[in-house]
Design a protein around this motif. Structure first.
Motif, PDB file in Angstrom:
ATOM      1  N   ILE A  39       0.937  -1.556   0.027  1.00  0.00           N
ATOM      2  CA  ILE A  39       0.161  -0.059   0.252  1.00  0.00           C
ATOM      3  C   ILE A  39       0.945   1.506   0.192  1.00  0.00           C
ATOM      4  CG2 ILE A  39      -0.444   0.173   2.855  1.00  0.00           C
ATOM      5  CD1 ILE A  39      -3.375   1.022   1.520  1.00  0.00           C
ATOM      6  N   HIS A  40       1.867   0.910   0.993  1.00  0.00           N
ATOM      7  CA  HIS A  40       3.134   2.022   0.577  1.00  0.00           C
ATOM      8  C   HIS A  40       4.154   1.777  -0.046  1.00  0.00           C
ATOM      9  CE1 HIS A  40       1.284   3.941   4.593  1.00  0.00           C
ATOM     10  NE2 HIS A  40       0.835   4.747   3.174  1.00  0.00           N
ATOM     11  N   GLY A  41       4.800   2.570  -0.934  1.00  0.00           N
ATOM     12  CA  GLY A  41       5.570   1.895  -2.193  1.00  0.00           C
ATOM     13  C   GLY A  41       6.922   1.830  -1.945  1.00  0.00           C
ATOM     14  N   ASN A  42       7.119   2.544  -1.063  1.00  0.00           N
ATOM     15  CA  ASN A  42       8.577   2.154  -0.092  1.00  0.00           C
ATOM     16  C   ASN A  42       8.969   1.979   0.978  1.00  0.00           C
ATOM     17  OD1 ASN A  42       7.082   4.403   0.882  1.00  0.00           O
ATOM     18  ND2 ASN A  42       8.082   5.945   2.222  1.00  0.00           N
ATOM     19  N   GLU A  43       7.925   1.192   0.674  1.00  0.00           N
ATOM     20  CA  GLU A  43       7.785   0.274   2.372  1.00  0.00           C
ATOM     21  C   GLU A  43       8.016  -1.473   1.645  1.00  0.00           C
ATOM     22  OE1 GLU A  43       5.029   0.481   4.612  1.00  0.00           O
ATOM     23  OE2 GLU A  43       5.716   2.722   4.569  1.00  0.00           O
ATOM     24  N   PRO A  44       9.186  -1.289   1.364  1.00  0.00           N
ATOM     25  CA  PRO A  44       9.427  -3.653   0.327  1.00  0.00           C
ATOM     26  C   PRO A  44       9.446  -4.211   1.361  1.00  0.00           C
ATOM     27  CG  PRO A  44      11.670  -1.800   0.609  1.00  0.00           C
ATOM     28  CD  PRO A  44      10.651  -1.006   0.831  1.00  0.00           C
ATOM     29  N   GLN A  79       8.285   5.724  -4.073  1.00  0.00           N
ATOM     30  CA  GLN A  79       7.485   6.469  -3.051  1.00  0.00           C
ATOM     31  C   GLN A  79       6.483   5.664  -2.274  1.00  0.00           C
ATOM     32  OE1 GLN A  79       6.182   9.672  -6.066  1.00  0.00           O
ATOM     33  NE2 GLN A  79       9.025   9.516  -6.472  1.00  0.00           N
ATOM     34  N   ARG A  80       5.706   6.330  -1.258  1.00  0.00           N
ATOM     35  CA  ARG A  80       4.694   6.356  -0.591  1.00  0.00           C
ATOM     36  C   ARG A  80       3.568   6.228  -1.353  1.00  0.00           C
ATOM     37  NH1 ARG A  80       3.857   6.312   5.551  1.00  0.00           N
ATOM     38  NH2 ARG A  80       2.099   6.202   6.239  1.00  0.00           N
ATOM     39  N   GLY A  81       3.397   7.715  -2.238  1.00  0.00           N
ATOM     40  CA  GLY A  81       2.065   6.948  -2.551  1.00  0.00           C
ATOM     41  C   GLY A  81       1.731   8.412  -3.889  1.00  0.00           C
ATOM     42  N   LEU A 121       0.287  -4.491   5.436  1.00  0.00           N
ATOM     43  CA  LEU A 121       2.215  -4.585   5.564  1.00  0.00           C
ATOM     44  C   LEU A 121       2.585  -3.788   5.309  1.00  0.00           C
ATOM     45  CD1 LEU A 121       2.586  -8.473   4.280  1.00  0.00           C
ATOM     46  CD2 LEU A 121       1.374  -8.023   6.713  1.00  0.00           C
ATOM     47  N   HIS A 122       3.515  -3.140   6.489  1.00  0.00           N
ATOM     48  CA  HIS A 122       3.855  -1.777   6.038  1.00  0.00           C
ATOM     49  C   HIS A 122       5.352  -2.099   6.274  1.00  0.00           C
ATOM     50  CE1 HIS A 122       0.717   0.324   5.674  1.00  0.00           C
ATOM     51  NE2 HIS A 122      -0.249  -0.526   6.212  1.00  0.00           N
ATOM     52  N   ASP A 123       6.513  -0.970   6.411  1.00  0.00           N
ATOM     53  CA  ASP A 123       7.867  -0.978   6.387  1.00  0.00           C
ATOM     54  C   ASP A 123       7.554   0.670   8.050  1.00  0.00           C
ATOM     55  OD1 ASP A 123       8.379  -2.985   5.378  1.00  0.00           O
ATOM     56  OD2 ASP A 123      10.019  -1.950   4.396  1.00  0.00           O
TER      57      ASP A 123
END
Ligand SMILES: [Zn+2]
Length: 428
Positions: A39-44, A79-81, A121-123
């Motif tokens: 959902i957040h692109g910078n959280e691999p 990027q986050r979004g 899921l997040h970082d």
């Protein structure tokens, strides 16, 4: 101990959607865990974990549904979004918002009657502590937490005791810490009363539709991607245990084996006539024969994507740019003889386009009726068609290899000037 289990994955990709959905349905029990990555692109950590689940787990009883790449364009951009924070778009959203279709589709999936529990899921930033110990360790940090919006759900759904479940997961994770300061906590945002922002989140949308939901946050400050994936997978396995979902995986859950899995980028197939192994591929390849439009790219990884850029194509696995394909546009092959045969070390191999063949010493591409052969890296001015010639490793210009180890070479087949297909020869 190492598990060598070959298994089949049930792929159900919903074509109309902007994200992949992989359904792994077992037998016996009806509990369905929906895991959402990216959902957040910078959280691999989130989306690589979801991809490992999709690719390396077999479900025996119960069901695991995985969306590994919810916000695919932001993942590619790292990027986050790119259109703002998608995790703040679940309460109300303008139909003109670029994320509208994705959010609408994932809401449908979240409220699907079969879904029993949802993980997002997040970082997260830093490491959560209940007392302030500086910018990294403090009560505002999200890292290393299992996040709930409230302690429990009323109603008839299963797994409504979210506080109890989150604490069980926390205890399990804290038995498996790589370093002591990675300790996990439960963070209750008490969204209904205390957190106006979180009312717009995916998990709050889920719980207000009577679906238990949790956010799993590893820390952006963990030193490797493998460590993030290690914690996410341990947490997800605990949720599966709680839900009586039984599974097998084809690796041992430790940092070294995770590292190996996530560094294997798999392969890309283009227009069904070209296939490249992406692991160890060169940063850039030239004169890749593609169509002028409507090129079709498929990946073995569910988080693979392509970005068109000034006539070239950048190839990504998650947020990692793996290679750039500089293209040459050629006419469509109309009369394609697809019966390719290559004599590899004196043994005849029948091949299709988009395949590869391994060779120890030498190979000969056999002449096929309508096709001219061009071996990229081989030059012989006397032959326009390079079929029926003995090619050994020494006769190839190594600067034309596909891979960094200089072992893989393109064999291209043409009908007049139209490109028909490619086979890759790998020297061992
Ligand atoms: Zn996040």
């Amino acid at each position: 101990m190492r598990f060598f289990i070959l298994f089949f994955t049930l792929f159900i990709s919903l074509q109309a959607m902007d994200f992949n959905l992989i359904k792994k349905n077992g037998s016996e029990n009806n509990n369905t865990l929906l895991v959402i990555g990216g959902i957040h692109g910078n959280e691999p950590g989130g989306y690589f974990s979801a991809e490992v689940l999709a690719a390396h787990y077999k479900i025996k009883s119960g069901n695991l549904w995985v969306v590994p790449n919810l916000n695919a364009k932001s993942i590619q951009a790292d990027q986050r979004g790119i259109f703002g924070d998608m995790n703040r778009k679940f309460a109300n959203l303008d139909p003109n918002d670029p994320d509208f279709n994705i959010v609408t589709d994932i809401k449908k999936l979240i409220t699907d009657k079969n879904v029993s529990l949802i993980l997002n899921l997040h970082d997260g930033h830093g490491f959560y502590r209940d007392k302030d110990q500086g910018t990294i360790f403090n009560p505002h940090a999200w890292g290393q937490t299992c996040v709930i919006d409230q302690c429990n759900l009323t109603g008839s759904a299963a797994f409504t005791d979210m506080d109890n479940i989150a604490n069980k997961v926390k205890l399990k994770l804290n038995e498996k810490l790589i370093e002591d300061h990675h300790i996990f906590n439960v963070r209750n945002t008490n969204t209904k009363f205390d957190d106006e922002e979180m009312k717009h989140s995916l998990t709050y949308f889920a719980i207000t539709h009577n679906k238990p939901a949790f956010a799993l946050e590893t820390s952006k400050h963990l030193s490797t991607l493998a460590q993030k994936v290690y914690y996410q997978l341990n947490a997800i396995e605990m949720f599966m245990d709680i839900m009586n979902i039984t599974y097998e995986r084809d690796f041992n859950l430790n940092q070294q084996e995770i590292e190996k899995i996530i560094s294997d980028e798999g392969n890309i197939t283009i227009n069904n006539n070209i296939s490249f192994n992406l692991s160890n591929i060169k940063k850039s390849l030239s004169f890749i024969p593609l169509q002028s439009s409507a090129n079709e790219f498929t990946f073995s990884s569910h988080i693979g994507s392509v970005k068109a850029q000034n006539g070239s194509f950048e190839v990504y696995i998650g947020n990692k740019k793996v290679t750039t394909l500089h293209t040459e546009q050629l006419g469509k092959c109309l009369d394609s003889d697809t019966n390719i045969s290559i004599i590899a070390d004196k043994e005849v191999k029948k091949l299709n386009f988009a395949s590869n063949v391994s060779v120890n010493n030498d190979f000969i591409v056999q002449k096929s009726k309508n096709l001219r052969v061009n071996i990229i890296g081989f030059t012989d001015k006397t032959h326009k068609d390079e079929s029926n010639l003995l090619i050994d490793y020494r006769s190839l210009d190594k600067s034309y290899s596909i891979d960094n180890d200089k072992k893989s070479y393109r064999v291209e087949f043409y009908n007049q000037n139209a490109f028909c297909g490619m086979v890759v020869v790998n020297f061992r």
